[in-house]
Design an enzyme around this catalytic site. Structure first.
Site, PDB file in Angstrom:
ATOM      1  CG  HIS A   1       1.122   0.073   0.860  1.00  0.00           C
ATOM      2  ND1 HIS A   1       2.279   0.567   1.412  1.00  0.00           N
ATOM      3  CD2 HIS A   1       0.234   0.022   1.871  1.00  0.00           C
ATOM      4  CE1 HIS A   1       2.083   0.796   2.702  1.00  0.00           C
ATOM      5  NE2 HIS A   1       0.855   0.481   3.006  1.00  0.00           N
TER       6      HIS A   1
ATOM      7  CG  HIS B   1      -3.652   1.464   9.729  1.00  0.00           C
ATOM      8  ND1 HIS B   1      -4.589   1.315   8.731  1.00  0.00           N
ATOM      9  CD2 HIS B   1      -2.460   1.055   9.203  1.00  0.00           C
ATOM     10  CE1 HIS B   1      -3.991   0.823   7.651  1.00  0.00           C
ATOM     11  NE2 HIS B   1      -2.706   0.658   7.909  1.00  0.00           N
TER      12      HIS B   1
ATOM     13  CG  ASP C   1      -3.516   0.418   3.589  1.00  0.00           C
ATOM     14  OD1 ASP C   1      -2.380   0.231   3.151  1.00  0.00           O
ATOM     15  OD2 ASP C   1      -3.870   0.026   4.717  1.00  0.00           O
TER      16      ASP C   1
HETATM   17 ZN   LIG Z   1      -0.086   0.816   4.837  1.00  0.00          ZN
END
Ligand SMILES: [Zn+2]
Length: 471
Positions: free
Chosen positions: A66, A284, A335
């Protein structure tokens, strides 16, 4: 045209990592479109680009990013709640930044994140992008304006990017709408799919000659996308053979809400509804049972672990050994960008389980006891598995693949003295990011001698953005 006529570039380092080992005295030969033709003995080609005292390895693939979250680095490391801080308190802080970014800000923040990725040897990124709308929740004239700013940033830095366009429909099961999520939400599958199609067309134009930017489908999570919506967008993705990425079982609360709504855990829901496939990557996948892992394995679905973020957010430990044992391919992502060093994610995958089990070499295969066997498995996560997950053209240095690679300085203090047998272990477990000297994407050198040509400009613009955001 003969092979010799079509040669455009030849790279001759001290060692090349190909077919699972370091090879000395070899040159990497590429054609005019930066496709690898062959690995030949050094001296067999004329005018190679010499990379003295360097080892050359396939570029790393960062499967989950992100980019805009780079702006909150260092700004969430304190206690905000009276009881305890968690992923959920962190998320509120992240949202407050997300609400304030203009399209130009997203470009500057993303360029900073992608610059750091390039300097870390990353050549392709999967961007899980959910900032679609203006801060007041209205659509921009171009509903993909923000996505295209991220793509522009990646391509200006020189990285390949899979823009994994996020579907986000609601705050959660029986949950009031969170006003801080207005920029993410597209309420119905038709709007989402129309915007996805437009994005594919726009990226297709950009990508006419080289595969530098392409789209994927990313239903945010079972919390944010109800089942009917999920089925519709995954069916379209499967029809188009696009990668599908989704946050799965990052937090126990997400699992319990899914059981309350559907009577099944997130993985069981996806499996029983036929939504898992070899194009599916669960991001995840921490809070899962052995049965859920078997379901992922049976569907040939992949997992993307993000250990540097997961340890920062207190998410829990990815059960990598159980994935490895069941043959589930694991890729890696940086991430939230609390740090950008994919090899740290690779070693952390192993280290978390060492601490948990009080054992060593947990992820090593029982029947391969070579010096670098464990490092090889972790390096596959950072390269080949990442490329499979986001459908990127790199991942390994084989004929037919693209010339995406990085080099490391063999005299760097963090790896100096390694032999070719233990060099990969030294790189995976101990490399300082500063040892990375060259980064090449599609035959183009984007990092030379540890620096990117636009580095100063990117950093200056980012500093100005941080000053604007935080004072
Ligand atoms: Zn994420």
């Amino acid at each position: 045209m003969s092979k010799v006529d079509s040669i455009k570039q030849t790279w001759e380092p001290t060692l090349v990592y190909a077919n699972g080992s370091f090879q000395p005295n070899a040159a990497l030969v590429c054609d005019r479109s930066a496709q690898i033709l062959d690995l030949v003995p050094a001296g067999d080609v004329q005018n190679p680009t010499l990379l003295k005292n360097r080892a050359l390895l396939p570029g790393l693939v960062n499967a989950h990013s992100h980019a805009f979250q780079r702006v909150i680095r260092g700004r969430t490391e304190y206690r905000t709640a009276n009881e305890k801080d968690s992923f959920w308190t962190w998320r509120e802080m992240m949202y407050s930044a997300a609400l304030r970014l203009t399209p130009e800000d997203v470009y500057d923040a993303s360029r900073m994140a992608f610059l750091e990725m390039a300097l870390a040897g990353i050549t392709s990124v999967g961007e899980f992008h959910y900032l679609h709308r203006a801060p007041d929740g209205s659509a921009y004239d171009d509903p993909n304006l923000m996505a295209k700013e991220v793509v522009r940033a990646a391509n200006d830095v020189g990285l390949r990017i899979a823009l994994l366009r996020v579907a986000y429909a609601r705050s959660g099961y029986e949950t009031e709408t969170n006003p801080r999520q207005v920029r993410f939400i597209e309420n119905d599958p038709a709007t989402y799919l129309k915007n996805l199609e437009q994005l594919e067309r726009d990226l297709g134009d950009l990508d006419a000659a080289r595969r530098i930017a392409w789209a994927g489908v990313a239903p945010h999570s079972v919390r944010a996308v109800p089942l009917d919506f999920l089925k519709e967008v995954i069916a379209v993705a499967n029809g188009k053979q696009l990668p599908v990425h989704m946050h799965v079982a990052e937090q126990p609360a997400e699992v319990s809400a899914c059981i309350a709504e559907y009577g099944r855990s997130p993985v069981a829901l996806l499996a029983t509804e036929g939504l898992l496939s070899e194009r599916f990557t669960g991001v995840h996948v921490i809070h899962v049972t052995p049965k859920a892992i078997r379901m992922l394995a049976e569907a040939r679905a992949m997992v993307c672990a993000c250990p540097t973020t997961e340890r920062n957010l207190g998410d829990g430990i990815v059960p990598a050994s159980r994935f490895f044992n069941q043959g589930v391919r694991v890729s890696l992502g940086t991430d939230s960008h609390v740090e950008i060093d994919l090899l740290e994610d690779a070693r952390e995958l192993e280290y978390h389980e060492r601490l948990q089990k009080t054992e060593r070499a947990v992820l090593a295969s029982a029947d391969d006891k070579g010096q670098s066997a464990l490092a090889t498995r972790l390096f596959v996560c950072a390269t080949i598995n990442g490329a499979a997950s986001i459908n990127a053209p790199g991942g390994s240095l084989e004929p037919g693949r693209t010339a995406d690679f990085f080099t490391v300085d063999l005299d760097d203090p963090s790896i100096a003295g390694a032999s070719s047998d233990d060099l990969l272990s030294a790189i995976v477990f101990s490399l300082s990011r500063t040892a990375i000297r060259d980064v090449v994407v599609g035959g183009k050198r984007i990092v030379e001698d540890g620096r990117h040509a636009q580095q100063d400009d990117i950093v200056e613009r980012f500093k100005a953005l941080q000053k604007k955001l935080w004072g």
